[in-house]
Motif scaffolding. Structure first.
Motif, mmCIF file in Angstrom:
data_model
loop_
_atom_site.group_PDB
_atom_site.id
_atom_site.type_symbol
_atom_site.label_atom_id
_atom_site.label_comp_id
_atom_site.label_asym_id
_atom_site.label_seq_id
_atom_site.Cartn_x
_atom_site.Cartn_y
_atom_site.Cartn_z
ATOM 1 N N UNK A 1 -2.310 2.613 7.722
ATOM 2 C CA UNK A 1 -0.860 2.527 7.713
ATOM 3 C C UNK A 1 -0.422 1.083 7.480
ATOM 4 N N UNK A 2 0.643 0.915 6.729
ATOM 5 C CA UNK A 2 1.164 -0.430 6.506
ATOM 6 C C UNK A 2 1.611 -1.053 7.823
ATOM 7 N N UNK A 3 1.502 -2.379 7.894
ATOM 8 C CA UNK A 3 1.877 -3.076 9.124
ATOM 9 C C UNK A 3 3.383 -3.040 9.360
ATOM 10 N N UNK A 4 4.146 -3.097 8.286
ATOM 11 C CA UNK A 4 5.603 -3.128 8.402
ATOM 12 C C UNK A 4 6.216 -1.823 7.876
ATOM 13 N N UNK A 5 7.312 -1.387 8.475
ATOM 14 C CA UNK A 5 7.979 -0.162 7.999
ATOM 15 C C UNK A 5 8.600 -0.357 6.622
ATOM 16 N N UNK A 6 8.739 0.737 5.909
ATOM 17 C CA UNK A 6 9.452 0.722 4.646
ATOM 18 C C UNK A 6 10.940 0.445 4.931
ATOM 19 N N UNK B 1 13.074 3.839 4.576
ATOM 20 C CA UNK B 1 12.800 4.957 5.483
ATOM 21 C C UNK B 1 12.650 4.517 6.939
ATOM 22 N N UNK B 2 12.430 3.203 7.142
ATOM 23 C CA UNK B 2 12.201 2.648 8.492
ATOM 24 C C UNK B 2 10.898 3.159 9.101
ATOM 25 N N UNK B 3 10.029 3.695 8.262
ATOM 26 C CA UNK B 3 8.738 4.196 8.739
ATOM 27 C C UNK B 3 7.603 3.475 8.036
ATOM 28 N N UNK B 4 6.487 3.361 8.733
ATOM 29 C CA UNK B 4 5.299 2.790 8.104
ATOM 30 C C UNK B 4 4.780 3.759 7.048
ATOM 31 N N UNK C 1 -5.918 -6.005 3.139
ATOM 32 C CA UNK C 1 -4.544 -6.281 2.707
ATOM 33 C C UNK C 1 -3.544 -5.365 3.404
ATOM 34 N N UNK C 2 -4.023 -4.205 3.846
ATOM 35 C CA UNK C 2 -3.168 -3.247 4.552
ATOM 36 C C UNK C 2 -3.450 -3.268 6.051
ATOM 37 N N UNK C 3 -4.729 -3.261 6.393
ATOM 38 C CA UNK C 3 -5.149 -3.197 7.803
ATOM 39 C C UNK C 3 -6.262 -4.222 8.014
ATOM 40 N N UNK C 4 -5.925 -5.452 8.405
ATOM 41 C CA UNK C 4 -6.922 -6.519 8.454
ATOM 42 C C UNK C 4 -7.941 -6.412 9.582
ATOM 43 N N UNK C 5 -7.682 -5.598 10.584
ATOM 44 C CA UNK C 5 -8.556 -5.584 11.755
ATOM 45 C C UNK C 5 -9.898 -4.897 11.505
ATOM 46 N N UNK C 6 -9.902 -3.775 10.814
ATOM 47 C CA UNK C 6 -11.144 -3.007 10.702
ATOM 48 C C UNK C 6 -11.031 -1.964 9.610
#
Length: 200
Positions: free
Chosen positions: A103-108, A111-114, A157-162
């Motif tokens: 999932x993207x880190x920031x909401x769209x 839509x206000x949703x990731x 680039x989308x989810x840097x943690x894992x």
């Protein structure tokens, strides 16, 4: 942390990629979205060395100290919680996958949703691959979880943690299912980003 993937391959496609296996293979539907607590197809070794297809629920029953919530991803390979499953090749499995989502880190803004971003193998490869998984029996049936590792640049680039630990058919799968712990856990490394793409 990966909490959504798809598995839309047929039984015949799984056999072409992973080799022969036993189990109830009469009707495996396409799984467009698999979430924690869903049941999904998993391949594990039998005592005679062959593979068996089973449906397993995604998420190990969690430790009581953590409130008993199911644990879906295995990140800390030194944790005592995973000790038995990682040490015993019979408790390792492969989880067939055609794509996985982060999932993207920031909401769209509209839509206000990731947003969901799906990843898979690059187009020159067959879309089917596997996660390095572990499983355990339980009162409600068998349960599975899969390993995660540091993210490669594409996923990062989308989810840097894992990202999930991805296995290519053949040597990787054999190493994961058959070798001793240290050699198996050496596969917990970022998958080559040059062999991957954003599916959507």
């Amino acid at each position: 942390m990966c909490n959504l993937y798809s598995m839309t391959a047929t039984v015949d496609e799984m056999r072409r990629i992973f080799g022969p296996f036993e189990g109830d293979t009469s009707n495996v539907p396409a799984y467009d979205e698999i979430y924690p607590n869903y049941s999904a197809p998993v391949l594990r070794r039998k005592e005679d060395g062959g593979l068996k297809l089973e449906m397993m629920k995604w998420g190990f029953p969690g430790p009581q100290a953590a409130g008993g919530r199911p644990v879906t991803n295995v990140r800390n390979l030194d944790s005592g919680f995973w000790h038995n499953a990682l040490n015993d090749p019979a408790r390792r499995c492969i989880v067939p996958v055609t794509s996985f989502c982060e999932w993207t880190a920031e909401p769209d803004p509209s839509t206000k949703r990731k947003s969901k971003v799906w990843f898979g193998l690059s187009e020159e490869h067959h879309p089917l691959f596997a996660f390095a998984g572990i499983w355990r029996p339980g009162e409600g049936g068998p349960y599975m979880a899969f390993l995660t590792c540091e993210a490669n640049q594409l996923v990062g680039e989308v989810h840097p943690k894992a990202m999930p630990v991805m296995l290519t058919p053949g040597a990787d799968v054999d190493q994961w299912l058959s070798s001793e712990r240290a050699n198996a856990c050496a596969l917990a490394r970022p998958f080559a980003e040059t062999s991957m793409r954003r599916v959507s």
